[in-house]
Design an enzyme around this catalytic site. Structure first.
Site, PDB file in Angstrom:
ATOM      1  N   GLY A  25      54.508  33.311  33.452  1.00 51.50           N
ATOM      2  CA  GLY A  25      54.911  32.473  32.319  1.00 51.50           C
ATOM      3  C   GLY A  25      53.841  31.505  31.827  1.00 51.50           C
ATOM      4  O   GLY A  25      54.052  30.821  30.823  1.00 51.50           O
ATOM      5  N   GLY A  27      50.946  32.739  31.038  1.00 49.97           N
ATOM      6  CA  GLY A  27      50.080  33.615  30.239  1.00 49.97           C
ATOM      7  C   GLY A  27      50.554  33.670  28.788  1.00 49.97           C
ATOM      8  O   GLY A  27      51.473  32.943  28.374  1.00 49.97           O
ATOM      9  N   ILE A  29      52.138  36.134  26.701  1.00 48.46           N
ATOM     10  CA  ILE A  29      53.490  36.560  26.283  1.00 48.46           C
ATOM     11  C   ILE A  29      54.563  35.782  27.048  1.00 48.46           C
ATOM     12  O   ILE A  29      55.567  35.350  26.475  1.00 48.46           O
ATOM     13  CB  ILE A  29      53.666  38.082  26.484  1.00 48.46           C
ATOM     14  N   THR A 155      53.386  48.285  29.427  1.00 43.53           N
ATOM     15  CA  THR A 155      52.518  48.528  28.276  1.00 43.53           C
ATOM     16  C   THR A 155      52.590  49.989  27.824  1.00 43.53           C
ATOM     17  O   THR A 155      52.899  50.878  28.634  1.00 43.53           O
ATOM     18  CB  THR A 155      51.059  48.186  28.676  1.00 43.53           C
ATOM     19  N   ASP A 156      52.238  50.233  26.564  1.00 44.86           N
ATOM     20  CA  ASP A 156      52.156  51.617  26.081  1.00 44.86           C
ATOM     21  C   ASP A 156      50.930  52.328  26.655  1.00 44.86           C
ATOM     22  O   ASP A 156      50.826  53.552  26.564  1.00 44.86           O
ATOM     23  CB  ASP A 156      52.124  51.658  24.537  1.00 44.86           C
ATOM     24  N   GLU A 157      50.024  51.562  27.273  1.00 49.23           N
ATOM     25  CA  GLU A 157      48.787  52.183  27.767  1.00 49.23           C
ATOM     26  C   GLU A 157      49.047  53.140  28.935  1.00 49.23           C
ATOM     27  O   GLU A 157      48.195  53.956  29.275  1.00 49.23           O
ATOM     28  CB  GLU A 157      47.757  51.108  28.150  1.00 49.23           C
ATOM     29  N   TYR A 180      43.581  49.321  34.724  1.00 48.91           N
ATOM     30  CA  TYR A 180      44.695  48.485  34.266  1.00 48.91           C
ATOM     31  C   TYR A 180      45.936  49.338  34.030  1.00 48.91           C
ATOM     32  O   TYR A 180      47.008  49.087  34.596  1.00 48.91           O
ATOM     33  CB  TYR A 180      44.315  47.740  32.977  1.00 48.91           C
ATOM     34  N   LYS A 184      49.580  49.482  36.004  1.00 49.38           N
ATOM     35  CA  LYS A 184      50.867  49.216  35.330  1.00 49.38           C
ATOM     36  C   LYS A 184      51.786  50.441  35.479  1.00 49.38           C
ATOM     37  O   LYS A 184      52.990  50.295  35.695  1.00 49.38           O
ATOM     38  CB  LYS A 184      50.649  48.906  33.846  1.00 49.38           C
TER      39      LYS A 184
HETATM   40  P1  NAD Z   1      48.113  37.298  30.429  1.00 49.19           P
HETATM   41  O1  NAD Z   1      46.919  37.807  31.176  1.00 49.19           O
HETATM   42  O2  NAD Z   1      47.909  36.418  29.259  1.00 49.19           O
HETATM   43  O3  NAD Z   1      49.090  36.538  31.441  1.00 49.19           O
HETATM   44  C1  NAD Z   1      49.421  37.061  32.703  1.00 49.19           C
HETATM   45  C2  NAD Z   1      49.841  35.897  33.592  1.00 49.19           C
HETATM   46  O4  NAD Z   1      50.240  36.474  34.855  1.00 49.19           O
HETATM   47  C3  NAD Z   1      48.713  34.902  33.883  1.00 49.19           C
HETATM   48  O5  NAD Z   1      49.127  33.576  33.647  1.00 49.19           O
HETATM   49  C4  NAD Z   1      48.395  35.141  35.360  1.00 49.19           C
HETATM   50  O6  NAD Z   1      47.994  33.973  36.052  1.00 49.19           O
HETATM   51  C5  NAD Z   1      49.736  35.646  35.884  1.00 49.19           C
HETATM   52  N1  NAD Z   1      49.556  36.458  37.106  1.00 49.19           N
HETATM   53  C6  NAD Z   1      48.737  37.531  37.262  1.00 49.19           C
HETATM   54  N2  NAD Z   1      48.820  37.989  38.521  1.00 49.19           N
HETATM   55  C7  NAD Z   1      49.711  37.194  39.173  1.00 49.19           C
HETATM   56  C8  NAD Z   1      50.207  37.147  40.508  1.00 49.19           C
HETATM   57  N3  NAD Z   1      49.762  37.994  41.436  1.00 49.19           N
HETATM   58  N4  NAD Z   1      51.109  36.194  40.833  1.00 49.19           N
HETATM   59  C9  NAD Z   1      51.543  35.296  39.902  1.00 49.19           C
HETATM   60  N5  NAD Z   1      51.085  35.276  38.639  1.00 49.19           N
HETATM   61  C10 NAD Z   1      50.180  36.210  38.267  1.00 49.19           C
HETATM   62  O7  NAD Z   1      48.932  38.610  30.027  1.00 49.19           O
HETATM   63  P2  NAD Z   1      49.866  38.873  28.777  1.00 49.19           P
HETATM   64  O8  NAD Z   1      49.050  39.410  27.677  1.00 49.19           O
HETATM   65  O9  NAD Z   1      50.735  37.692  28.557  1.00 49.19           O
HETATM   66  O10 NAD Z   1      50.745  40.079  29.343  1.00 49.19           O
HETATM   67  C11 NAD Z   1      51.938  39.809  30.079  1.00 49.19           C
HETATM   68  C12 NAD Z   1      52.546  41.137  30.505  1.00 49.19           C
HETATM   69  O11 NAD Z   1      52.812  41.945  29.361  1.00 49.19           O
HETATM   70  C13 NAD Z   1      51.654  41.963  31.420  1.00 49.19           C
HETATM   71  O12 NAD Z   1      52.456  42.541  32.401  1.00 49.19           O
HETATM   72  C14 NAD Z   1      51.067  43.016  30.494  1.00 49.19           C
HETATM   73  O13 NAD Z   1      50.790  44.200  31.206  1.00 49.19           O
HETATM   74  C15 NAD Z   1      52.207  43.218  29.510  1.00 49.19           C
HETATM   75  N6  NAD Z   1      51.797  43.648  28.169  1.00 49.19           N
HETATM   76  C16 NAD Z   1      50.850  42.948  27.470  1.00 49.19           C
HETATM   77  C17 NAD Z   1      50.498  43.358  26.184  1.00 49.19           C
HETATM   78  C18 NAD Z   1      49.481  42.593  25.355  1.00 49.19           C
HETATM   79  O14 NAD Z   1      49.096  43.062  24.279  1.00 49.19           O
HETATM   80  N7  NAD Z   1      49.036  41.420  25.777  1.00 49.19           N
HETATM   81  C19 NAD Z   1      51.105  44.488  25.619  1.00 49.19           C
HETATM   82  C20 NAD Z   1      52.073  45.179  26.370  1.00 49.19           C
HETATM   83  C21 NAD Z   1      52.403  44.752  27.638  1.00 49.19           C
END
Ligand code: NAD
Length: 357
Positions: A25, A27, A29, A155-157, A180, A184
């Protein structure tokens, strides 16, 4: 009037769910999801995050004054999900009715340089939270066990790349191509197996590329804005012809709130805005928005430089989101140009406040 889910709609969706845990939370999204839950519901929100380079708790603190009882409504737990005992204790302490699992290492370039952290956080971290939830649920009342949901955000990846005019959908075969996306994909399989084996009430979603405020400044869109503001070269991988399907982060938040509460257990939902652009078109559009906001004697697109391509760079992603649209009534509201304009304006303020400090 807001384009997104209203307070009444959100409260109705949540029903009896009073305590919500968001992992990751701090990060990009996750923080958008927490801001929405704090401002548009009465639920108590827990945020578990290890606080990595990608985290910024100011993204939540900034709304603290506008939320009544913020200190009672929101609790941050500094925790790395790779630690099983601490994860189990945290789940037992929060006893959430709904979990959104977003914590993950998310930067593809970093996964290519150093995959280790991705295997730990994205696979072991997901295993630890699934096991902790499975164990903790045994102590829930039957009513609370019945309403509980675990939403895994993916993710769609995981589907690999598209080489024709097709689109990813829920039945597309997994074919991850970077450390990555492979990590996932592994986490998705773990989540599905906890559903089939232990009847854990899970829902999954696979979303396309998000953009909006508070994204880590080394990701493509904020990086382009930062470089353009500083009059530095704007790097684009290869010839810029890679195609992505962009979704404004608040549209993703709506999709998560709707699918976690209305979705079928064990099902996956593909989420995307069907707003496809090559990276070169995207960067050029951002540059022309910056030309409008901050005119200079040169065009910002003249700063674009092409750099050697990313290893294993997927050519194209495109999502068919008809399942979540027809079955659950979600639709994306923000057109790419409007969302990019809002995002550019937001980063202008953000980067100028950074340089003023
Ligand atoms: P982000 O990198 O901005 O945030 C991720 C957060 O997770 C960070 O604050 C990090 O400290 C925390 N984190 C990572 N490993 C951890 C652990 N072991 N324990 C506790 N906290 C941990 O990522 P985002 O862009 O906000 O993406 C969030 C999720 O959405 C991810 O799972 C990502 O795969 C998925 N997602 C992202 C996108 C995109 O375009 N950004 C698209 C589809 C899916």
């Amino acid at each position: 009037m807001s384009l997104f889910l209203s307070r009444d709609n959100l409260q109705e969706l949540l029903g009896e769910k009073r305590k919500i845990l968001v992992t990751g939370g701090a990060g990009f999204i996750g923080s958008a999801l927490i801001r929405r839950l704090l401002s548009k519901s009465d639920a108590k929100i827990f945020n578990i995050d290890k606080l990595s380079y990608a985290s910024d708790l100011r993204s939540i603190q900034q709304i603290s004054k506008s939320i009544s009882n913020f200190d009672q409504r929101y609790e941050f737990i500094h925790l790395d999900l790779c630690d099983f005992e601490k994860t189990l204790n945290a789940i037992d302490y929060c006893k959430p009715d709904l979990i959104f699992h977003l914590a993950a290492e998310s930067h593809v370039d970093n996964s290519i340089k150093s995959p280790n952290e991705f295997i730990k956080s994205n696979i072991i971290g997901t295993f630890n939270i699934l096991e902790s939830v499975r164990i903790s649920l045994k102590n829930y009342s039957s009513f609370r066990r019945k309403i509980f949901r675990f939403h895994h955000v993916s993710t769609d990846e995981v589907y690999g790349e598209i080489l024709d005019n097709s689109q990813f959908e829920e039945t597309t075969r997994y074919d991850p191509r970077s450390p990555y996306s492979a990590s996932k994909a592994s986490s998705d399989h773990l989540v599905k197996s906890w559903f089939h084996t232990y009847s854990l009430p899970v829902i999954l979603s696979n979303c396309s590329n998000n953009y909006g405020p508070w994204q880590f400044p080394e990701k493509l869109i904020p990086l382009v804005i930062k470089k353009a503001i500083k009059k530095e070269n704007i790097p684009i991988y290869g010839d810029g012809s890679n195609i992505r399907d962009w979704l404004y982060v608040e549209d993703h938040v709506d999709a998560l709130l709707i699918s976690s509460n209305k979705g079928e257990l064990g099902e996956s939902y593909c989420i995307g805005g069907n707003q496809l652009m090559t990276n070169l078109e995207l960067v050029t559009q951002i540059c022309s928005i910056i030309d409008e906001i901050n005119p200079k004697p040169y065009f910002h697109k003249d700063l674009i430089t092409f750099v050697p391509d990313r290893l294993g760079h997927d050519k194209k992603y495109s999502i068919n989101a008809s399942k979540i649209k027809s079955a659950l009534g979600w639709e994306n509201k923000v057109l790419l140009h409007d969302g990019l304009k809002k995002t550019v304006e937001w980063y202008f303020k953000f980067f100028s406040s950074q340089s003023a400090n």
